[in-house]
Design a protein around this motif. Structure first.
Motif, short mmCIF file in Angstrom:
data_model
loop_
_atom_site.label_atom_id
_atom_site.label_comp_id
_atom_site.label_asym_id
_atom_site.label_seq_id
_atom_site.Cartn_x
_atom_site.Cartn_y
_atom_site.Cartn_z
N GLY A 127 0.84 -1.19 0.00
CA GLY A 127 0.00 0.00 0.00
C GLY A 127 0.87 1.24 0.00
N VAL A 128 0.41 2.31 -0.65
CA VAL A 128 1.15 3.57 -0.72
C VAL A 128 0.22 4.70 -0.30
CG1 VAL A 128 2.49 5.14 -2.17
CG2 VAL A 128 2.52 2.67 -2.64
N ALA A 129 0.63 5.49 0.70
CA ALA A 129 -0.20 6.59 1.20
C ALA A 129 0.69 7.76 1.61
CB ALA A 129 -1.04 6.13 2.39
N THR A 130 0.14 8.96 1.62
CA THR A 130 0.92 10.11 2.08
C THR A 130 1.08 10.09 3.59
OG1 THR A 130 -1.08 11.47 2.19
CG2 THR A 130 0.19 11.54 0.14
N ARG A 131 0.12 9.49 4.29
CA ARG A 131 0.20 9.37 5.74
C ARG A 131 -0.63 8.18 6.17
NH1 ARG A 131 -4.33 10.61 8.35
NH2 ARG A 131 -3.23 10.88 10.31
N TYR A 132 -0.29 7.66 7.37
CA TYR A 132 -1.13 6.62 7.97
C TYR A 132 -1.48 7.06 9.38
CZ TYR A 132 -2.63 2.64 10.60
OH TYR A 132 -3.36 1.83 11.43
N GLY A 133 -2.73 6.81 9.77
CA GLY A 133 -3.15 7.11 11.13
C GLY A 133 -4.32 6.22 11.53
N LEU A 134 -4.51 6.08 12.82
CA LEU A 134 -5.62 5.26 13.32
C LEU A 134 -6.97 5.89 13.03
CD1 LEU A 134 -4.11 4.12 16.73
CD2 LEU A 134 -4.25 2.83 14.59
N ASP A 135 -6.96 7.14 12.51
CA ASP A 135 -8.21 7.78 12.14
C ASP A 135 -8.71 7.34 10.77
OD1 ASP A 135 -6.08 8.97 10.89
OD2 ASP A 135 -6.52 11.01 11.55
N TRP A 136 -7.96 6.48 10.08
CA TRP A 136 -8.50 5.87 8.88
C TRP A 136 -9.77 5.10 9.25
CZ3 TRP A 136 -4.45 3.31 5.15
CH2 TRP A 136 -3.57 4.30 4.67
N SER A 137 -10.70 5.00 8.32
CA SER A 137 -11.97 4.33 8.62
C SER A 137 -11.72 2.88 9.00
CB SER A 137 -12.92 4.41 7.43
OG SER A 137 -12.52 3.52 6.40
N MET A 138 -12.50 2.39 9.95
CA MET A 138 -12.32 1.02 10.42
C MET A 138 -12.57 0.01 9.32
SD MET A 138 -11.39 -1.03 12.69
CE MET A 138 -11.16 0.17 14.00
N ARG A 139 -13.53 0.30 8.46
CA ARG A 139 -13.86 -0.65 7.40
C ARG A 139 -12.68 -0.87 6.46
NH1 ARG A 139 -19.22 -0.65 3.47
NH2 ARG A 139 -18.90 -2.75 2.65
N GLU A 140 -12.02 0.23 6.05
CA GLU A 140 -10.90 0.05 5.14
C GLU A 140 -9.69 -0.55 5.85
OE1 GLU A 140 -9.02 3.51 3.40
OE2 GLU A 140 -9.86 4.77 4.98
N GLN A 141 -9.50 -0.25 7.13
CA GLN A 141 -8.41 -0.89 7.85
C GLN A 141 -8.62 -2.39 7.96
OE1 GLN A 141 -6.02 0.99 10.80
NE2 GLN A 141 -7.49 2.66 11.08
N LEU A 142 -9.86 -2.82 8.12
CA LEU A 142 -10.15 -4.25 8.13
C LEU A 142 -9.81 -4.88 6.78
CD1 LEU A 142 -13.53 -4.34 10.10
CD2 LEU A 142 -11.31 -5.19 10.88
N VAL A 143 -10.17 -4.19 5.69
CA VAL A 143 -9.89 -4.71 4.35
C VAL A 143 -8.39 -4.81 4.09
CG1 VAL A 143 -10.06 -4.20 1.88
CG2 VAL A 143 -12.08 -3.94 3.35
N LEU A 144 -7.64 -3.78 4.50
CA LEU A 144 -6.22 -3.68 4.14
C LEU A 144 -5.28 -4.37 5.12
CD1 LEU A 144 -6.16 0.09 3.11
CD2 LEU A 144 -6.32 -1.89 1.59
N PHE A 145 -5.67 -4.43 6.39
CA PHE A 145 -4.72 -4.87 7.41
C PHE A 145 -5.17 -6.06 8.26
CE2 PHE A 145 -4.23 -0.07 7.29
CZ PHE A 145 -3.24 -0.10 6.33
N ALA A 146 -6.43 -6.48 8.13
CA ALA A 146 -6.92 -7.56 8.98
C ALA A 146 -7.41 -8.76 8.18
CB ALA A 146 -8.04 -7.05 9.89
N ASP A 147 -8.39 -8.55 7.31
CA ASP A 147 -8.96 -9.67 6.56
C ASP A 147 -7.92 -10.34 5.68
OD1 ASP A 147 -11.33 -8.98 7.73
OD2 ASP A 147 -12.11 -7.89 5.99
N ASP A 148 -7.13 -9.54 5.00
CA ASP A 148 -6.07 -10.04 4.11
C ASP A 148 -4.95 -9.02 4.12
OD1 ASP A 148 -4.68 -11.51 2.30
OD2 ASP A 148 -6.09 -11.29 0.65
N PRO A 149 -4.10 -9.02 5.15
CA PRO A 149 -3.16 -7.92 5.38
C PRO A 149 -2.19 -7.68 4.22
CG PRO A 149 -3.28 -9.36 7.30
CD PRO A 149 -3.99 -10.07 6.18
#
Length: 327
Positions: free
Chosen positions: A251-273
Protein backbone atom coordinates in the motif's frame (compact mmCIF):
# COMPACT_ATOMS: atom_id res chain seq x y z
CA UNK A 1 -8.62 -5.62 -12.42
CA UNK A 2 -4.96 -4.71 -12.58
CA UNK A 3 -3.13 -3.26 -15.55
CA UNK A 4 -0.67 -5.31 -17.62
CA UNK A 5 -2.30 -8.70 -17.04
CA UNK A 6 -3.18 -10.75 -20.07
CA UNK A 7 -6.93 -10.99 -20.43
CA UNK A 8 -7.04 -12.72 -23.80
CA UNK A 9 -9.26 -15.55 -22.64
CA UNK A 10 -11.74 -13.02 -21.29
CA UNK A 11 -11.71 -10.40 -24.01
CA UNK A 12 -14.07 -9.71 -26.84
CA UNK A 13 -12.21 -7.89 -29.59
CA UNK A 14 -14.12 -4.93 -30.95
CA UNK A 15 -13.65 -2.63 -33.88
CA UNK A 16 -13.91 0.56 -31.90
CA UNK A 17 -12.90 4.16 -32.03
CA UNK A 18 -12.06 5.53 -28.58
CA UNK A 19 -13.09 9.20 -28.40
CA UNK A 20 -11.80 11.43 -25.62
CA UNK A 21 -12.33 15.18 -25.74
CA UNK A 22 -9.35 17.24 -24.61
CA UNK A 23 -11.20 18.30 -21.46
CA UNK A 24 -11.57 14.70 -20.30
CA UNK A 25 -8.47 13.25 -21.90
CA UNK A 26 -7.10 12.18 -18.53
CA UNK A 27 -10.14 10.37 -17.15
CA UNK A 28 -9.82 7.56 -14.63
CA UNK A 29 -8.01 4.53 -15.97
CA UNK A 30 -6.33 6.33 -18.88
CA UNK A 31 -2.51 6.27 -18.63
CA UNK A 32 -0.76 9.62 -18.18
CA UNK A 33 2.16 11.23 -16.41
CA UNK A 34 1.64 10.46 -12.73
CA UNK A 35 -0.11 7.19 -13.51
CA UNK A 36 1.53 5.52 -16.52
CA UNK A 37 0.91 2.08 -17.93
CA UNK A 38 3.78 -0.41 -17.52
CA UNK A 39 3.71 -3.40 -19.85
CA UNK A 40 5.78 -5.86 -21.84
CA UNK A 41 5.02 -6.56 -25.49
CA UNK A 42 1.85 -8.63 -25.80
CA UNK A 43 0.28 -7.28 -22.60
CA UNK A 44 -2.82 -5.12 -22.23
CA UNK A 45 -3.42 -1.90 -20.29
CA UNK A 46 -6.51 0.10 -19.35
CA UNK A 47 -7.88 2.97 -21.43
CA UNK A 48 -10.55 3.85 -18.91
CA UNK A 49 -14.23 4.51 -19.57
CA UNK A 50 -14.18 7.02 -22.43
CA UNK A 51 -16.18 6.81 -25.64
CA UNK A 52 -14.94 4.94 -28.72
CA UNK A 53 -11.59 5.72 -30.41
CA UNK A 54 -8.51 4.28 -32.09
CA UNK A 55 -5.30 4.13 -30.05
CA UNK A 56 -1.63 3.92 -30.94
CA UNK A 57 1.82 4.30 -29.42
CA UNK A 58 4.27 6.87 -30.73
CA UNK A 59 8.03 7.12 -30.24
CA UNK A 60 9.68 9.70 -32.50
CA UNK A 61 8.46 9.00 -36.03
CA UNK A 62 7.34 5.47 -35.19
CA UNK A 63 3.60 4.90 -34.80
CA UNK A 64 2.31 1.52 -33.52
CA UNK A 65 -1.44 0.78 -33.76
CA UNK A 66 -3.04 -0.89 -30.75
CA UNK A 67 -5.94 -3.34 -30.68
CA UNK A 68 -8.68 -1.97 -28.44
CA UNK A 69 -10.75 -4.56 -26.59
CA UNK A 70 -13.34 -4.65 -23.86
CA UNK A 71 -13.59 -6.84 -20.80
CA UNK A 72 -16.65 -9.05 -20.47
CA UNK A 73 -16.78 -8.31 -16.73
CA UNK A 74 -17.35 -5.01 -14.96
CA UNK A 75 -14.05 -3.42 -13.95
CA UNK A 76 -13.98 -0.43 -11.58
CA UNK A 77 -11.08 1.23 -13.39
CA UNK A 78 -12.57 1.13 -16.89
CA UNK A 79 -13.96 -1.12 -19.58
CA UNK A 80 -11.56 -0.43 -22.46
CA UNK A 81 -8.22 -2.22 -22.82
CA UNK A 82 -5.41 -1.73 -25.36
CA UNK A 83 -3.12 -4.58 -26.40
CA UNK A 84 0.54 -3.89 -27.18
CA UNK A 85 1.61 -6.02 -30.17
CA UNK A 86 4.28 -8.67 -29.78
CA UNK A 87 7.73 -7.48 -30.79
CA UNK A 88 7.35 -3.83 -29.74
CA UNK A 89 10.73 -2.52 -28.62
CA UNK A 90 11.22 -1.34 -25.03
CA UNK A 91 10.81 2.39 -24.50
CA UNK A 92 8.72 5.21 -23.13
CA UNK A 93 5.89 5.88 -25.58
CA UNK A 94 3.31 8.60 -26.05
CA UNK A 95 -0.28 7.35 -26.15
CA UNK A 96 -2.20 8.77 -29.12
CA UNK A 97 -6.01 8.69 -29.36
CA UNK A 98 -7.46 9.54 -32.75
CA UNK A 99 -10.91 10.27 -34.18
CA UNK A 100 -12.06 11.83 -37.43
CA UNK A 101 -12.40 15.14 -35.59
CA UNK A 102 -9.35 15.31 -33.33
CA UNK A 103 -6.17 13.71 -32.07
CA UNK A 104 -5.05 13.85 -28.45
CA UNK A 105 -1.96 12.43 -26.83
CA UNK A 106 -0.63 11.58 -23.42
CA UNK A 107 3.12 12.28 -23.39
CA UNK A 108 5.25 9.43 -22.04
CA UNK A 109 2.18 7.59 -20.77
CA UNK A 110 3.16 4.02 -21.66
CA UNK A 111 6.37 2.28 -20.58
CA UNK A 112 7.13 -0.88 -22.55
CA UNK A 113 9.72 -3.07 -20.80
CA UNK A 114 11.70 -5.97 -22.21
CA UNK A 115 10.78 -7.83 -19.03
CA UNK A 116 9.91 -6.99 -15.45
CA UNK A 117 12.94 -7.17 -13.12
CA UNK A 118 12.84 -9.64 -10.25
CA UNK A 119 15.03 -7.27 -8.22
CA UNK A 120 14.65 -3.52 -8.52
CA UNK A 121 15.01 -0.13 -6.81
CA UNK A 122 11.91 1.74 -5.68
CA UNK A 123 12.34 5.49 -5.04
CA UNK A 124 9.95 7.47 -2.84
CA UNK A 125 9.99 11.27 -3.08
CA UNK A 126 8.14 13.28 -0.46
CA UNK A 127 6.79 16.55 -1.84
CA UNK A 128 6.37 18.92 1.08
CA UNK A 129 7.83 22.17 -0.30
CA UNK A 130 5.94 23.81 -3.13
CA UNK A 131 5.94 27.02 -5.12
CA UNK A 132 2.56 28.54 -5.93
CA UNK A 133 3.44 29.20 -9.56
CA UNK A 134 5.95 26.51 -10.46
CA UNK A 135 4.63 23.41 -8.69
CA UNK A 136 6.74 21.14 -6.53
CA UNK A 137 10.42 21.91 -7.03
CA UNK A 138 12.89 19.27 -5.86
CA UNK A 139 16.47 20.41 -5.40
CA UNK A 140 19.03 19.66 -8.13
CA UNK A 141 21.09 17.68 -5.58
CA UNK A 142 18.12 15.49 -4.77
CA UNK A 143 17.28 14.84 -8.42
CA UNK A 144 20.93 14.06 -9.19
CA UNK A 145 20.97 11.44 -6.43
CA UNK A 146 17.70 10.07 -7.73
CA UNK A 147 19.12 9.64 -11.24
CA UNK A 148 22.31 8.15 -9.86
CA UNK A 149 20.33 5.52 -7.95
CA UNK A 150 18.88 4.31 -11.30
CA UNK A 151 15.46 3.46 -9.83
CA UNK A 152 13.04 1.24 -11.73
CA UNK A 153 9.98 2.87 -10.20
CA UNK A 154 9.41 6.34 -8.67
CA UNK A 155 6.53 7.39 -6.41
CA UNK A 156 5.97 11.05 -5.45
CA UNK A 157 4.04 11.53 -2.19
CA UNK A 158 2.38 14.52 -0.58
CA UNK A 159 1.60 18.14 -1.49
CA UNK A 160 2.23 18.27 -5.21
CA UNK A 161 1.29 21.95 -5.64
CA UNK A 162 0.40 24.90 -3.45
CA UNK A 163 -2.72 26.02 -5.28
CA UNK A 164 -3.75 23.30 -7.74
CA UNK A 165 -3.33 25.54 -10.79
CA UNK A 166 -2.91 23.85 -14.17
CA UNK A 167 0.41 25.65 -14.68
CA UNK A 168 1.73 24.17 -11.43
CA UNK A 169 0.81 20.64 -12.53
CA UNK A 170 2.49 21.25 -15.89
CA UNK A 171 5.66 22.34 -14.06
CA UNK A 172 5.49 19.25 -11.87
CA UNK A 173 5.21 16.97 -14.91
CA UNK A 174 8.18 18.68 -16.56
CA UNK A 175 10.40 17.85 -13.58
CA UNK A 176 10.11 14.17 -14.39
CA UNK A 177 10.00 14.39 -18.18
CA UNK A 178 13.68 13.47 -18.39
CA UNK A 179 13.31 10.27 -16.37
CA UNK A 180 12.83 7.17 -18.50
CA UNK A 181 11.25 5.28 -15.61
CA UNK A 182 7.60 5.16 -14.52
CA UNK A 183 6.66 7.98 -12.11
CA UNK A 184 3.47 7.78 -10.03
CA UNK A 185 1.83 10.54 -7.97
CA UNK A 186 0.22 9.87 -4.59
CA UNK A 187 -1.37 13.18 -3.48
CA UNK A 188 -2.25 14.29 0.02
CA UNK A 189 -5.81 15.05 1.13
CA UNK A 190 -5.82 18.68 0.05
CA UNK A 191 -4.41 17.88 -3.39
CA UNK A 192 -6.67 14.95 -4.17
CA UNK A 193 -9.79 16.93 -3.22
CA UNK A 194 -9.08 19.55 -5.90
CA UNK A 195 -11.19 19.33 -9.02
CA UNK A 196 -8.19 20.37 -11.12
CA UNK A 197 -6.17 17.41 -9.81
CA UNK A 198 -8.95 14.88 -10.43
CA UNK A 199 -9.68 16.28 -13.89
CA UNK A 200 -6.01 16.00 -14.86
CA UNK A 201 -4.90 12.81 -13.12
CA UNK A 202 -8.07 10.94 -12.18
CA UNK A 203 -8.90 8.99 -9.04
CA UNK A 204 -6.00 8.88 -6.54
CA UNK A 205 -7.06 5.43 -5.27
CA UNK A 206 -6.24 2.55 -7.63
CA UNK A 207 -4.20 -0.67 -8.00
CA UNK A 208 -1.07 -1.11 -10.12
CA UNK A 209 1.02 -4.15 -10.97
CA UNK A 210 4.78 -4.01 -11.38
CA UNK A 211 5.84 -7.48 -12.46
CA UNK A 212 5.24 -9.90 -9.60
CA UNK A 213 4.48 -7.12 -7.11
CA UNK A 214 1.19 -5.34 -6.55
CA UNK A 215 0.83 -1.72 -5.42
CA UNK A 216 -2.37 -0.18 -4.05
CA UNK A 217 -2.25 3.63 -4.21
CA UNK A 218 -4.20 5.30 -1.40
CA UNK A 219 -3.90 8.97 -2.26
CA UNK A 220 -5.85 11.44 -0.16
CA UNK A 221 -7.13 11.81 3.33
CA UNK A 222 -8.58 9.93 6.25
CA UNK A 223 -10.85 7.64 4.27
CA UNK A 224 -10.24 6.13 0.85
CA UNK A 225 -13.83 4.94 0.47
CA UNK A 226 -15.59 8.32 0.62
CA UNK A 227 -17.36 10.54 -1.87
CA UNK A 228 -14.25 12.66 -2.57
CA UNK A 229 -12.37 9.71 -4.01
CA UNK A 230 -15.43 8.05 -5.54
CA UNK A 231 -14.24 4.66 -4.27
CA UNK A 232 -16.57 2.27 -2.50
CA UNK A 233 -15.36 -0.22 0.07
CA UNK A 234 -16.36 -2.96 -2.36
CA UNK A 235 -13.86 -1.68 -4.90
CA UNK A 236 -11.12 -1.47 -2.30
CA UNK A 237 -11.91 -5.06 -1.32
CA UNK A 238 -11.79 -6.25 -4.94
CA UNK A 239 -8.53 -4.46 -5.63
CA UNK A 240 -6.95 -5.88 -2.48
CA UNK A 241 -8.05 -9.40 -3.45
CA UNK A 242 -6.67 -8.89 -6.95
CA UNK A 243 -3.23 -8.34 -5.37
CA UNK A 244 -3.29 -11.58 -3.38
CA UNK A 245 -1.17 -13.37 -5.98
CA UNK A 246 1.56 -10.73 -5.67
CA UNK A 247 5.02 -11.58 -4.42
CA UNK A 248 4.77 -8.43 -2.29
CA UNK A 249 1.51 -6.52 -1.76
CA UNK A 250 2.26 -2.86 -1.03
CA UNK A 251 0.00 0.00 0.00
CA UNK A 252 1.15 3.57 -0.72
CA UNK A 253 -0.20 6.59 1.20
CA UNK A 254 0.92 10.11 2.08
CA UNK A 255 0.20 9.37 5.74
CA UNK A 256 -1.13 6.62 7.97
CA UNK A 257 -3.15 7.11 11.13
CA UNK A 258 -5.62 5.26 13.32
CA UNK A 259 -8.21 7.78 12.14
CA UNK A 260 -8.50 5.87 8.88
CA UNK A 261 -11.97 4.33 8.62
CA UNK A 262 -12.32 1.02 10.42
CA UNK A 263 -13.86 -0.65 7.40
CA UNK A 264 -10.90 0.05 5.14
CA UNK A 265 -8.41 -0.89 7.85
CA UNK A 266 -10.15 -4.25 8.13
CA UNK A 267 -9.89 -4.71 4.35
CA UNK A 268 -6.22 -3.68 4.14
CA UNK A 269 -4.72 -4.87 7.41
CA UNK A 270 -6.92 -7.56 8.98
CA UNK A 271 -8.96 -9.67 6.56
CA UNK A 272 -6.07 -10.04 4.11
CA UNK A 273 -3.16 -7.92 5.38
CA UNK A 274 -0.95 -6.06 2.96
CA UNK A 275 2.73 -6.98 3.30
CA UNK A 276 3.82 -3.33 3.49
CA UNK A 277 2.38 0.15 3.85
CA UNK A 278 4.64 2.93 2.56
CA UNK A 279 3.73 6.33 3.99
CA UNK A 280 5.29 9.78 4.07
CA UNK A 281 4.41 9.87 7.75
CA UNK A 282 2.63 7.67 10.25
CA UNK A 283 1.76 6.98 13.86
CA UNK A 284 4.68 4.58 14.20
CA UNK A 285 8.35 4.83 13.24
CA UNK A 286 9.77 3.16 10.16
CA UNK A 287 10.18 -0.59 10.47
CA UNK A 288 7.24 -0.93 12.85
CA UNK A 289 3.97 -2.66 12.09
CA UNK A 290 0.54 -1.23 11.57
CA UNK A 291 -1.17 -1.61 14.98
CA UNK A 292 -3.06 -4.92 15.38
CA UNK A 293 -1.73 -6.15 12.00
CA UNK A 294 1.25 -7.93 10.47
CA UNK A 295 1.56 -5.22 7.81
CA UNK A 296 4.99 -3.57 8.00
CA UNK A 297 4.92 0.23 8.10
CA UNK A 298 7.71 2.14 6.35
CA UNK A 299 7.82 5.94 6.71
CA UNK A 300 10.39 8.71 6.27
CA UNK A 301 10.89 8.91 10.05
CA UNK A 302 14.26 7.15 10.05
CA UNK A 303 15.58 8.48 6.74
CA UNK A 304 18.49 10.91 6.81
CA UNK A 305 16.86 12.80 3.96
CA UNK A 306 13.35 14.10 4.61
CA UNK A 307 12.62 13.98 0.88
CA UNK A 308 14.05 10.76 -0.57
CA UNK A 309 13.82 7.11 0.40
CA UNK A 310 15.23 4.23 -1.67
CA UNK A 311 14.00 0.68 -1.18
CA UNK A 312 15.72 -2.43 -2.56
CA UNK A 313 13.08 -4.96 -3.60
CA UNK A 314 13.83 -8.59 -4.37
CA UNK A 315 12.43 -12.06 -3.86
CA UNK A 316 14.06 -12.24 -0.42
CA UNK A 317 13.78 -8.71 0.90
CA UNK A 318 12.11 -5.31 0.91
CA UNK A 319 14.76 -3.13 2.53
CA UNK A 320 14.91 0.69 2.86
CA UNK A 321 18.31 2.15 2.09
CA UNK A 322 19.85 4.99 4.11
CA UNK A 323 20.15 8.03 1.86
CA UNK A 324 21.87 11.26 2.81
CA UNK A 325 21.08 14.34 0.74
CA UNK A 326 22.68 17.75 1.24
CA UNK A 327 20.06 20.21 0.07
Amino acid sequence: MIENIRFRNRLVTLTVVFLLAVSIARADGLPHVGRPAIVVAGDTFSLGDGAEATASLRLGDTRIPLTVTTNDKTAPEGKWLAEVPDGVAPGRYDLVLTTSAAETEQIGAVHVLESFPTSYVLALLRADQVDSTEGTMFSPALLDILRGATPNLVIVLGALTADGQESAYEALDRQFAGLDVPVFYCPNEQESARETYRARYGNPVYPQRFGDDGYLFLGGGLSHVDSIHGVRAGHLYRWRRALRSSRWSIGVATRYGLDWSMREQLVLFADDPLDYLLAGEGVETSGAKVPWSNTRLETFADALSPSLQLIDVSQEQFVPRIVKVTE
